[in-house]
Scaffold this motif. Sequence first.
Motif, short mmCIF file in Angstrom:
data_model
loop_
_atom_site.label_atom_id
_atom_site.label_comp_id
_atom_site.label_asym_id
_atom_site.label_seq_id
_atom_site.Cartn_x
_atom_site.Cartn_y
_atom_site.Cartn_z
N HIS A 1 -2.86 -0.12 31.51
CA HIS A 1 -1.89 -0.40 30.43
C HIS A 1 -1.61 -1.91 30.37
CE1 HIS A 1 2.12 -0.68 28.51
NE2 HIS A 1 1.67 0.34 27.78
N LYS B 1 -7.20 -2.69 22.49
CA LYS B 1 -7.90 -1.65 23.25
C LYS B 1 -9.06 -2.22 24.07
CE LYS B 1 -6.75 2.66 23.68
NZ LYS B 1 -5.38 2.97 24.09
N GLN C 1 -8.64 7.23 26.66
CA GLN C 1 -7.61 6.88 25.69
C GLN C 1 -8.28 6.30 24.46
OE1 GLN C 1 -4.95 4.14 27.60
NE2 GLN C 1 -4.35 5.57 29.20
#
Length: 257
Positions: A22, A35, A113
């Motif tokens: 993160h 990302k 993710q």
Amino acid sequence: MQVCRAINCILLRRTMTPGNMHDIVDGFAKMGFPKCGGVIDGAHIPILAPAHLASEYVNRKGYFSMVLQALVDHCGCFIDINAGCPGKVHDAHIFWNTGLFRKLQAGTFFPDQKITLGEVEMPIVILGDSTYPLMPWLMKPYTGSLESSKERFNNRLSWCRMTVECAFGRLKGCWRSLYGKLDLADDNIPAIISACCTLHNICEGKGEQFTQAWNSEIQRLEAEFEQPESRAIRGAQCGAAKIRDTLREQFEAESHQ
């Protein structure tokens, strides 16, 4: 060599991990690229002429070298390394034969993710230069004649890629043996390189000071052992170009807000 092997055996896996994904993604997002989980590049480490197959170690600049290929995070810490390939080998070929490539291809290196940009689904990506293949999980610059939106994309990617260039500079500045043409058997040198990368991560993690005066010495050594440029790879895996184009369109739209 005993010390280096102990460092690699005990400390390498503890210090060379993706860490908090993160934080990494947020760090690269602040640099302008969403990302992103890391930046990859290769560095040639000068060596003495090996006793066997010496011609395989002569790089495109004409000196003997081994390649350190590394993936770094937004802070310039090494997430993954591959050390010891002969200097003649193309960066993309080294990458294709690493465990990192296999994990990224299988989708197991980063957490699963994904985000949706328009109608395109995008995983966590890594960034590389034109010597690497364009993949759905590896973004690289546009080449050839560039319109403004492609230049904007390239500029954002280049800004993030500075993290790996800075990491290599600090690595070589702190651990000068990497420019010392170590008088060791060539099969021992990868252990030295890996140990230096591990120590780099420990020092960066502890906030050790980097003396800027070391930069001038590194610039002198870099001039003596100029980094060779690898040939660009033009192929792209299915879907990769669409992801890159979608990112380019998003960056273009953001520039007009």
